[in-house]
Write an enzyme that holds these catalytic residues in place. Structure first.
Site, PDB file in Angstrom:
ATOM      1  N   MET A   1      43.096  29.237  42.352  1.00 47.07           N
ATOM      2  CA  MET A   1      42.267  30.527  42.347  1.00 47.07           C
ATOM      3  C   MET A   1      42.369  31.425  41.867  1.00 47.07           C
ATOM      4  SD  MET A   1      39.135  28.526  43.435  1.00 47.07           S
ATOM      5  CE  MET A   1      37.720  29.997  43.963  1.00 47.07           C
ATOM      6  N   CYS A   2      42.172  32.748  42.076  1.00 45.32           N
ATOM      7  CA  CYS A   2      42.564  34.186  41.136  1.00 45.32           C
ATOM      8  C   CYS A   2      41.546  34.514  41.873  1.00 45.32           C
ATOM      9  CB  CYS A   2      42.183  34.296  39.818  1.00 45.32           C
ATOM     10  SG  CYS A   2      42.468  32.406  38.787  1.00 45.32           S
ATOM     11  N   ARG A   3      41.800  35.877  41.728  1.00 45.34           N
ATOM     12  CA  ARG A   3      41.083  37.249  42.144  1.00 45.34           C
ATOM     13  C   ARG A   3      40.753  37.928  40.647  1.00 45.34           C
ATOM     14  NH1 ARG A   3      39.508  36.460  46.964  1.00 45.34           N
ATOM     15  NH2 ARG A   3      38.968  34.661  46.020  1.00 45.34           N
TER      16      ARG A   3
ATOM     17  N   ASN B   1      36.988  33.132  37.881  1.00 49.84           N
ATOM     18  CA  ASN B   1      38.006  32.478  39.663  1.00 49.84           C
ATOM     19  C   ASN B   1      37.103  31.388  40.134  1.00 49.84           C
ATOM     20  OD1 ASN B   1      38.760  32.644  42.066  1.00 49.84           O
ATOM     21  ND2 ASN B   1      37.222  34.322  42.955  1.00 49.84           N
TER      22      ASN B   1
END
Length: 252
Positions: free
Chosen positions: A1-3, A115
Site C-alpha cells: 500500500m501507499c499514502r 493507494n
C-alpha cells in the site's frame, strides 16, 4: 500500500503540506498511523504540482524514501503551489521498482495515484487489461499494478469520461476481477476525484467562499486538529475549493 495527498487552495510552500504537519506524508513514509496493509512506505515517492498559468504539472519523483533525499528538502522549502498531489510508496510484491514506478503518474493536466494493490496481478486482471489498445499497454510507464490502473483511468478520461466516472468505472472493472484494493486519487489542478476501496481516506476544508478556501484529501490526517472527516469505504469523492461531495460507490 501507499499514502497519498491532494491539495487545492491558496499558494503555499510544498513543505507546509508534506513536511511540517507532525503526522504528515513525510512522517507517514516511516510511521503511518492508519495504514491497513504494510508498515512503511520507503519504496519511492513523488510530488506533482501546478504553477500559475500552466495547466501541465511539474513532477519530482525518486526511487528511495522521501526523508533520504536532500534535494527534496530544498524544493519543499521554496516551491509554492495552489494545487498538488503527492505520494509515498510501499511497493506491491512482484512489481517493478525505480523512479518510474512512483506516483504521481501524469498525462496532460492530470496527476494520479493508487493507494492499494491488485492481488494476483497481472494474470488475474488480463480481461481488464484487454480493454486497452495495444499501444496503450505498451506505453505503461512501469511494470506495476498501479501503472495498469492509471492506464485504465486515462483511457476513460481520453474517451470523454468525467473524472469521477473514470475512477468509478475503473474500480468496478478491477474489483470484478479479484480482491483489489483501490483507493485512487486524481486531480487536474482545479478539482479532485478520489475513491475508497480497501483503505482509509479523509478530507478537510478551510476558509469560506472562493478566496481563501482550500481542500485537503489525504490517506490519513497530518495532525490531530479539528475538521478531518473520514470517507466511508466504497465511496467516490469529488472536491474543489468550494466543497466536497461523497457518494456511495457500488460494485457492478
Amino acid at each position: 500500500m501507499c499514502r497519498h495527498l491532494a491539495y487545492l487552495g491558496d499558494a503555499v510552500p510544498i513543505g507546509q503540506l508534506l513536511v511540517e504537519p507532525p503526522f504528515g506524508l513525510y512522517r507517514q513514509s516511516w510511521a503511518p498511523r492508519s495504514q491497513r496493509y504494510g508498515t512503511v512506505n520507503v519504496d519511492g515517492f513523488g510530488v506533482g504540482w501546478y504553477a500559475d498559468g500552466d495547466e501541465v504539472p511539474a513532477r519530482y519523483r525518486r526511487s528511495g524514501p522521501i526523508w533520504a533525499d536532500r534535494s527534496f528538502a530544498d524544493l519543499a522549502r521554496v516551491v509554492r503551489t495552489r494545487a498538488l498531489l503527492a505520494a509515498v510508496r510501499s511497493a506491491t510484491e512482484g512489481c517493478a521498482d525505480g523512479e518510474n514506478a512512483a506516483a504521481p503518474f501524469a498525462a496532460g493536466p492530470w496527476l494520479f495515484s493508487h493507494n492499494g494493490a491488485l492481488p494476483g496481478w497481472p494474470e488475474r486482471y488480463d480481461k481488464a487489461a484487454a480493454a486497452l489498445p495495444p499501444a496503450e499497454l505498451l506505453a505503461l510507464e512501469a511494470r506495476t499494478d498501479s501503472a495498469l490502473v492509471w492506464a485504465l483511468v486515462l483511457h476513460r478520461l481520453r474517451a470523454g469520461a468525467a473524472p469521477g466516472d473514470a475512477l468509478a468505472d475503473t474500480v468496478r472493472t478491477l474489483a470484478a476481477c479479484g480482491e483489489a484494493r483501490l483507493n485512487l486519487l486524481l486531480t487536474d489542478g482545479t478539482s479532485i476525484a478520489a475513491t475508497t476501496w480497501g483503505d482509509t481516506l479523509f478530507h478537510r476544508t478551510g476558509g469560506t467562499g472562493t478566496d481563501g478556501a482550500s481542500v485537503l484529501v489525504v490517506s490519513e490526517p497530518g495532525d490531530d486538529g479539528p475538521g478531518w472527516i473520514p470517507v466511508p469505504d466504497h465511496s467516490l469523492l469529488i472536491a474543489d475549493r468550494n466543497g466536497v461531495d461523497v457518494h456511495p460507490l457500488r460494485p457492478s
